[in-house]
Design a protein around this motif. Sequence first.
Motif, PDB file in Angstrom:
ATOM      1  N   ALA A 132      49.717 -13.173  45.698  1.00 26.47           N
ATOM      2  CA  ALA A 132      49.049 -11.893  45.922  1.00 26.47           C
ATOM      3  C   ALA A 132      49.092 -11.081  44.638  1.00 26.47           C
ATOM      4  O   ALA A 132      50.108 -11.040  43.943  1.00 26.47           O
ATOM      5  N   GLY A 133      47.979 -10.455  44.312  1.00 27.76           N
ATOM      6  CA  GLY A 133      47.898  -9.604  43.124  1.00 27.76           C
ATOM      7  C   GLY A 133      46.945  -8.463  43.382  1.00 27.76           C
ATOM      8  O   GLY A 133      46.376  -8.333  44.463  1.00 27.76           O
ATOM      9  N   ARG A 134      46.793  -7.644  42.379  1.00 34.09           N
ATOM     10  CA  ARG A 134      45.869  -6.512  42.480  1.00 34.09           C
ATOM     11  C   ARG A 134      44.907  -6.565  41.306  1.00 34.09           C
ATOM     12  O   ARG A 134      45.164  -7.225  40.309  1.00 34.09           O
ATOM     13  N   THR A 135      43.814  -5.828  41.431  1.00 33.63           N
ATOM     14  CA  THR A 135      42.846  -5.789  40.349  1.00 33.63           C
ATOM     15  C   THR A 135      43.454  -5.112  39.124  1.00 33.63           C
ATOM     16  O   THR A 135      44.456  -4.405  39.219  1.00 33.63           O
ATOM     17  N   ALA A 136      42.845  -5.337  37.989  1.00 32.51           N
ATOM     18  CA  ALA A 136      43.353  -4.796  36.725  1.00 32.51           C
ATOM     19  C   ALA A 136      43.520  -3.287  36.814  1.00 32.51           C
ATOM     20  O   ALA A 136      42.711  -2.591  37.410  1.00 32.51           O
ATOM     21  N   GLY A 137      44.574  -2.783  36.216  1.00 36.04           N
ATOM     22  CA  GLY A 137      44.821  -1.356  36.171  1.00 36.04           C
ATOM     23  C   GLY A 137      45.761  -0.868  37.250  1.00 36.04           C
ATOM     24  O   GLY A 137      46.277   0.225  37.150  1.00 36.04           O
ATOM     25  N   LEU A 138      45.980  -1.681  38.263  1.00 34.17           N
ATOM     26  CA  LEU A 138      46.897  -1.329  39.348  1.00 34.17           C
ATOM     27  C   LEU A 138      46.623   0.063  39.894  1.00 34.17           C
ATOM     28  O   LEU A 138      47.516   0.861  40.144  1.00 34.17           O
ATOM     29  N   VAL A 139      45.364   0.376  40.087  1.00 32.46           N
ATOM     30  CA  VAL A 139      44.931   1.670  40.587  1.00 32.46           C
ATOM     31  C   VAL A 139      45.323   1.797  42.054  1.00 32.46           C
ATOM     32  O   VAL A 139      45.210   0.856  42.829  1.00 32.46           O
ATOM     33  N   VAL A 140      45.772   2.968  42.468  1.00 27.24           N
ATOM     34  CA  VAL A 140      46.127   3.204  43.869  1.00 27.24           C
ATOM     35  C   VAL A 140      44.904   2.930  44.734  1.00 27.24           C
ATOM     36  O   VAL A 140      43.791   3.340  44.420  1.00 27.24           O
ATOM     37  N   GLY A 141      45.115   2.201  45.802  1.00 23.70           N
ATOM     38  CA  GLY A 141      44.030   1.898  46.714  1.00 23.70           C
ATOM     39  C   GLY A 141      43.290   0.609  46.401  1.00 23.70           C
ATOM     40  O   GLY A 141      42.331   0.292  47.086  1.00 23.70           O
ATOM     41  N   THR A 142      43.697  -0.105  45.382  1.00 24.51           N
ATOM     42  CA  THR A 142      43.019  -1.373  45.095  1.00 24.51           C
ATOM     43  C   THR A 142      43.391  -2.401  46.143  1.00 24.51           C
ATOM     44  O   THR A 142      44.460  -2.366  46.731  1.00 24.51           O
ATOM     45  N   ASP A 143      42.478  -3.304  46.408  1.00 24.91           N
ATOM     46  CA  ASP A 143      42.704  -4.360  47.380  1.00 24.91           C
ATOM     47  C   ASP A 143      43.682  -5.396  46.841  1.00 24.91           C
ATOM     48  O   ASP A 143      43.681  -5.708  45.656  1.00 24.91           O
ATOM     49  N   VAL A 144      44.472  -5.931  47.749  1.00 24.47           N
ATOM     50  CA  VAL A 144      45.314  -7.076  47.398  1.00 24.47           C
ATOM     51  C   VAL A 144      44.399  -8.286  47.367  1.00 24.47           C
ATOM     52  O   VAL A 144      43.571  -8.478  48.255  1.00 24.47           O
ATOM     53  N   THR A 145      44.523  -9.074  46.340  1.00 27.97           N
ATOM     54  CA  THR A 145      43.659 -10.235  46.166  1.00 27.97           C
ATOM     55  C   THR A 145      44.521 -11.468  45.910  1.00 27.97           C
ATOM     56  O   THR A 145      45.733 -11.418  46.070  1.00 27.97           O
ATOM     57  N   ILE A 146      43.915 -12.544  45.511  1.00 28.98           N
ATOM     58  CA  ILE A 146      44.621 -13.771  45.150  1.00 28.98           C
ATOM     59  C   ILE A 146      44.598 -13.882  43.626  1.00 28.98           C
ATOM     60  O   ILE A 146      43.543 -13.678  43.018  1.00 28.98           O
ATOM     61  N   THR A 147      45.716 -14.156  43.034  1.00 32.43           N
ATOM     62  CA  THR A 147      45.784 -14.367  41.586  1.00 32.43           C
ATOM     63  C   THR A 147      46.641 -15.585  41.295  1.00 32.43           C
ATOM     64  O   THR A 147      47.625 -15.839  41.993  1.00 32.43           O
ATOM     65  N   PRO A 148      46.297 -16.351  40.258  1.00 29.82           N
ATOM     66  CA  PRO A 148      47.125 -17.495  39.892  1.00 29.82           C
ATOM     67  C   PRO A 148      48.366 -17.032  39.141  1.00 29.82           C
ATOM     68  O   PRO A 148      48.423 -15.901  38.658  1.00 29.82           O
ATOM     69  N   LYS A 149      49.341 -17.914  39.063  1.00 28.17           N
ATOM     70  CA  LYS A 149      50.528 -17.654  38.241  1.00 28.17           C
ATOM     71  C   LYS A 149      50.341 -18.405  36.926  1.00 28.17           C
ATOM     72  O   LYS A 149      49.855 -17.837  35.963  1.00 28.17           O
ATOM     73  N   ASN A 150      50.688 -19.662  36.880  1.00 30.49           N
ATOM     74  CA  ASN A 150      50.531 -20.506  35.695  1.00 30.49           C
ATOM     75  C   ASN A 150      49.953 -21.844  36.140  1.00 30.49           C
ATOM     76  O   ASN A 150      50.633 -22.625  36.797  1.00 30.49           O
ATOM     77  N   PHE A 151      48.701 -22.112  35.778  1.00 27.78           N
ATOM     78  CA  PHE A 151      48.086 -23.383  36.140  1.00 27.78           C
ATOM     79  C   PHE A 151      48.567 -24.476  35.194  1.00 27.78           C
ATOM     80  O   PHE A 151      48.614 -24.279  33.990  1.00 27.78           O
ATOM     81  N   VAL A 152      48.891 -25.608  35.781  1.00 30.55           N
ATOM     82  CA  VAL A 152      49.364 -26.743  34.990  1.00 30.55           C
ATOM     83  C   VAL A 152      48.600 -27.981  35.426  1.00 30.55           C
ATOM     84  O   VAL A 152      48.523 -28.277  36.623  1.00 30.55           O
ATOM     85  N   MET A 153      48.025 -28.670  34.473  1.00 33.79           N
ATOM     86  CA  MET A 153      47.440 -29.977  34.740  1.00 33.79           C
ATOM     87  C   MET A 153      48.418 -30.973  34.143  1.00 33.79           C
ATOM     88  O   MET A 153      48.595 -31.034  32.928  1.00 33.79           O
ATOM     89  N   ARG A 154      49.098 -31.687  35.005  1.00 36.24           N
ATOM     90  CA  ARG A 154      50.151 -32.595  34.566  1.00 36.24           C
ATOM     91  C   ARG A 154      49.567 -33.739  33.745  1.00 36.24           C
ATOM     92  O   ARG A 154      48.583 -34.361  34.150  1.00 36.24           O
ATOM     93  N   PRO A 155      50.163 -33.999  32.583  1.00 39.05           N
ATOM     94  CA  PRO A 155      49.633 -35.059  31.710  1.00 39.05           C
ATOM     95  C   PRO A 155      49.899 -36.453  32.269  1.00 39.05           C
ATOM     96  O   PRO A 155      50.897 -36.678  32.959  1.00 39.05           O
ATOM     97  N   GLY A 156      48.975 -37.348  31.967  1.00 40.52           N
ATOM     98  CA  GLY A 156      49.153 -38.749  32.332  1.00 40.52           C
ATOM     99  C   GLY A 156      49.790 -39.513  31.189  1.00 40.52           C
ATOM    100  O   GLY A 156      50.290 -38.920  30.223  1.00 40.52           O
ATOM    101  N   ASP A 157      49.737 -40.812  31.269  1.00 41.92           N
ATOM    102  CA  ASP A 157      50.369 -41.632  30.239  1.00 41.92           C
ATOM    103  C   ASP A 157      49.355 -42.374  29.377  1.00 41.92           C
ATOM    104  O   ASP A 157      49.706 -43.265  28.624  1.00 41.92           O
ATOM    105  N   THR A 158      48.062 -41.986  29.450  1.00 43.09           N
ATOM    106  CA  THR A 158      47.018 -42.616  28.669  1.00 43.09           C
ATOM    107  C   THR A 158      46.733 -41.772  27.435  1.00 43.09           C
ATOM    108  O   THR A 158      46.566 -40.556  27.535  1.00 43.09           O
ATOM    109  N   SER A 159      46.674 -42.407  26.261  1.00 43.60           N
ATOM    110  CA  SER A 159      46.420 -41.676  25.018  1.00 43.60           C
ATOM    111  C   SER A 159      44.967 -41.209  24.967  1.00 43.60           C
ATOM    112  O   SER A 159      44.088 -41.752  25.651  1.00 43.60           O
ATOM    113  N   ASP A 160      44.716 -40.196  24.139  1.00 45.40           N
ATOM    114  CA  ASP A 160      43.348 -39.700  23.967  1.00 45.40           C
ATOM    115  C   ASP A 160      42.425 -40.823  23.498  1.00 45.40           C
ATOM    116  O   ASP A 160      41.307 -40.970  23.989  1.00 45.40           O
TER     117      ASP A 160
END
Length: 177
Positions: A132-160
Amino acid sequence: PELMQFQDLAADIAEMAKNDLPEISISSGNYRAILSNYVMNMFWITGWMLFSGRSYAGGAGAFKGQFLQQIASEKVNIQDVPALPGIGYEVPFDCEGTEGRSVDLIKDGVFCGLLHNLESARKMGMEPTGNAGRTAGLVVGTDVTITPKNFVMRPGDTSDEEMLARLGDGLYVFDAF
């Protein structure tokens, strides 16, 4: 600042300079593709919304109706995690007080998770994920929304080099604007 590592950025810039090719047009269709680190970073600026529980519960989203189905290569694993060592951005809990936790979004190519606040979790009969997060500025009355934390794409074992060799006549996307 002393923990910041610039070698990945330098490698991306070198790769982009090496691949300075003319633009081409291709027909629409399905293509095998490899996306560079830079392109993936640009994609995730807004691409995280594909995993919003609010959108999914409301009937929207590119993956609607595909929950628990194979949507990518079995080598694709994407998570949202509350902290990554050395980056300085940690989200131990969200703005509703829910503890942040790691969420598998795609595991072995299967779409298996969504990002939830209290409202979207309740609508879908799931547990909140601490997103749960809020829109930028954290203004009073802003809607609670969905926000990511830290996206991770796990690496495989195949070279570039090996991936590019296997690509054949597919597309290597190394720039986005």
